[in-house]
Scaffold this motif. Structure first.
Motif, mmCIF file in Angstrom:
data_model
loop_
_atom_site.group_PDB
_atom_site.id
_atom_site.type_symbol
_atom_site.label_atom_id
_atom_site.label_comp_id
_atom_site.label_asym_id
_atom_site.label_seq_id
_atom_site.Cartn_x
_atom_site.Cartn_y
_atom_site.Cartn_z
ATOM 1 N N GLN A 1 4.118 -8.557 -6.682
ATOM 2 C CA GLN A 1 3.076 -7.531 -6.615
ATOM 3 C C GLN A 1 3.652 -6.146 -6.879
ATOM 4 O OE1 GLN A 1 0.780 -7.737 -2.965
ATOM 5 N NE2 GLN A 1 0.858 -9.964 -3.010
ATOM 6 N N LEU A 2 4.802 -5.856 -6.293
ATOM 7 C CA LEU A 2 5.439 -4.554 -6.479
ATOM 8 C C LEU A 2 5.920 -4.381 -7.920
ATOM 9 C CD1 LEU A 2 7.395 -4.228 -3.116
ATOM 10 C CD2 LEU A 2 5.194 -3.198 -3.742
ATOM 11 N N SER A 3 6.409 -5.435 -8.510
ATOM 12 C CA SER A 3 6.821 -5.389 -9.914
ATOM 13 C C SER A 3 5.623 -5.095 -10.800
ATOM 14 C CB SER A 3 7.475 -6.704 -10.313
ATOM 15 O OG SER A 3 7.821 -6.698 -11.669
ATOM 16 N N ASP A 4 4.497 -5.745 -10.521
ATOM 17 C CA ASP A 4 3.278 -5.512 -11.283
ATOM 18 C C ASP A 4 2.818 -4.058 -11.138
ATOM 19 O OD1 ASP A 4 3.364 -8.183 -12.001
ATOM 20 O OD2 ASP A 4 1.737 -8.781 -10.630
ATOM 21 N N LEU A 5 2.891 -3.510 -9.917
ATOM 22 C CA LEU A 5 2.519 -2.108 -9.701
ATOM 23 C C LEU A 5 3.431 -1.184 -10.492
ATOM 24 C CD1 LEU A 5 1.882 -1.950 -5.849
ATOM 25 C CD2 LEU A 5 0.196 -1.559 -7.656
ATOM 26 N N HIS A 6 4.716 -1.450 -10.440
ATOM 27 C CA HIS A 6 5.707 -0.642 -11.155
ATOM 28 C C HIS A 6 5.434 -0.673 -12.651
ATOM 29 C CE1 HIS A 6 9.587 0.140 -13.103
ATOM 30 N NE2 HIS A 6 9.754 1.013 -12.133
ATOM 31 N N ASP A 7 5.185 -1.870 -13.180
ATOM 32 C CA ASP A 7 4.907 -2.015 -14.611
ATOM 33 C C ASP A 7 3.647 -1.264 -15.001
ATOM 34 O OD1 ASP A 7 7.168 -3.565 -14.785
ATOM 35 O OD2 ASP A 7 6.077 -5.475 -14.892
ATOM 36 N N ASN B 1 0.881 9.082 -6.198
ATOM 37 C CA ASN B 1 0.797 10.476 -5.785
ATOM 38 C C ASN B 1 2.111 11.214 -5.625
ATOM 39 O OD1 ASN B 1 -2.075 10.375 -5.410
ATOM 40 N ND2 ASN B 1 -1.661 9.102 -3.631
ATOM 41 N N LEU B 2 3.155 10.531 -5.262
ATOM 42 C CA LEU B 2 4.318 11.261 -4.798
ATOM 43 C C LEU B 2 5.510 11.247 -5.739
ATOM 44 C CD1 LEU B 2 4.170 10.029 -1.091
ATOM 45 C CD2 LEU B 2 3.282 12.171 -2.024
ATOM 46 N N LEU C 1 14.180 8.488 -3.977
ATOM 47 C CA LEU C 1 13.380 8.362 -2.754
ATOM 48 C C LEU C 1 12.507 7.114 -2.810
ATOM 49 C CD1 LEU C 1 12.358 9.421 -0.041
ATOM 50 C CD2 LEU C 1 10.695 10.794 -1.318
ATOM 51 N N TYR C 2 11.870 6.876 -3.944
ATOM 52 C CA TYR C 2 11.048 5.683 -4.125
ATOM 53 C C TYR C 2 11.891 4.434 -3.909
ATOM 54 C CZ TYR C 2 8.803 1.905 -6.726
ATOM 55 O OH TYR C 2 8.284 0.690 -7.102
ATOM 56 N N GLU C 3 13.040 4.387 -4.546
ATOM 57 C CA GLU C 3 13.902 3.213 -4.448
ATOM 58 C C GLU C 3 14.414 3.019 -3.023
ATOM 59 O OE1 GLU C 3 16.931 3.397 -7.434
ATOM 60 O OE2 GLU C 3 15.463 3.458 -9.061
ATOM 61 N N GLU C 4 14.723 4.114 -2.343
ATOM 62 C CA GLU C 4 15.209 4.014 -0.970
ATOM 63 C C GLU C 4 14.127 3.473 -0.034
ATOM 64 O OE1 GLU C 4 16.828 6.912 2.553
ATOM 65 O OE2 GLU C 4 17.371 7.408 0.489
ATOM 66 N N VAL C 5 12.913 3.984 -0.181
ATOM 67 C CA VAL C 5 11.800 3.504 0.645
ATOM 68 C C VAL C 5 11.554 2.021 0.373
ATOM 69 C CG1 VAL C 5 9.300 3.651 1.024
ATOM 70 C CG2 VAL C 5 10.684 5.736 0.928
ATOM 71 N N LEU C 6 11.520 1.662 -0.888
ATOM 72 C CA LEU C 6 11.287 0.263 -1.255
ATOM 73 C C LEU C 6 12.375 -0.639 -0.684
ATOM 74 C CD1 LEU C 6 9.685 -1.872 -2.770
ATOM 75 C CD2 LEU C 6 10.991 -1.279 -4.826
ATOM 76 N N ASP C 7 13.635 -0.260 -0.879
ATOM 77 C CA ASP C 7 14.742 -1.070 -0.374
ATOM 78 C C ASP C 7 14.709 -1.192 1.153
ATOM 79 O OD1 ASP C 7 15.642 -1.426 -2.947
ATOM 80 O OD2 ASP C 7 17.268 0.036 -2.796
ATOM 81 N N ARG D 1 0.831 -1.213 0.000
ATOM 82 C CA ARG D 1 0.000 0.000 0.000
ATOM 83 C C ARG D 1 0.862 1.258 0.000
ATOM 84 N NH1 ARG D 1 -3.068 -3.308 3.308
ATOM 85 N NH2 ARG D 1 -2.319 -2.343 5.221
ATOM 86 N N LEU D 2 1.947 1.252 0.750
ATOM 87 C CA LEU D 2 2.855 2.392 0.777
ATOM 88 C C LEU D 2 3.409 2.673 -0.616
ATOM 89 C CD1 LEU D 2 4.623 4.484 2.339
ATOM 90 C CD2 LEU D 2 6.292 2.641 2.622
ATOM 91 N N ILE D 3 3.822 1.637 -1.293
ATOM 92 C CA ILE D 3 4.373 1.802 -2.642
ATOM 93 C C ILE D 3 3.280 2.247 -3.610
ATOM 94 C CG2 ILE D 3 5.483 0.590 -4.560
ATOM 95 C CD1 ILE D 3 7.300 1.269 -2.043
ATOM 96 N N GLU D 4 2.069 1.723 -3.467
ATOM 97 C CA GLU D 4 0.956 2.170 -4.310
ATOM 98 C C GLU D 4 0.739 3.673 -4.169
ATOM 99 O OE1 GLU D 4 -2.285 -0.299 -2.903
ATOM 100 O OE2 GLU D 4 -2.350 -1.349 -4.818
#
Length: 92
Positions: A82-88, A34-35, A42-48, A26-29
């Motif tokens: 799931q995160l890969s699918d969201l990214h795609d 939005n962000l 920043l996205y990559e840092e949060v994800l990692d 949900r955080l990554i979504e």
């Protein structure tokens, strides 16, 4: 009785880890929607950071024998997919 308690603890540990995985999703979504863009540091840092934290929690649960390593691996792989699918979906 001890086996019943162990079963309850194992089930609860897995439920908590799955809930944490969904919080990360949900955080990554929210970030994607939005962000930030997926290429943003920043996205990559949060994800990692989030994925590393979850992997440490899973490792701890495995070491306590609350879940087996296969369950932990399945949980991480499922979240990664799931995160890969969201990214795609965001980059297409």
């Amino acid at each position: 009785m001890s086996t019943e308690i162990e079963t309850v603890h194992r089930q609860r540990a897995l439920e908590l880890l799955e809930a944490d995985a969904q919080k990360i999703r949900r955080l990554i979504e929210v970030q994607l929607a939005n962000l930030t863009m997926p290429q943003c540091p920043l996205y990559e840092e949060v994800l990692d950071t989030q994925m590393f934290g979850l992997s440490r929690q899973i490792d701890f649960a495995v070491r306590l024998e609350l879940i087996d390593s296969g369950e932990g691996k399945r949980l991480l792989e499922s979240l990664e997919q799931q995160l890969s699918d969201l990214h795609d979906a965001e980059t297409c």
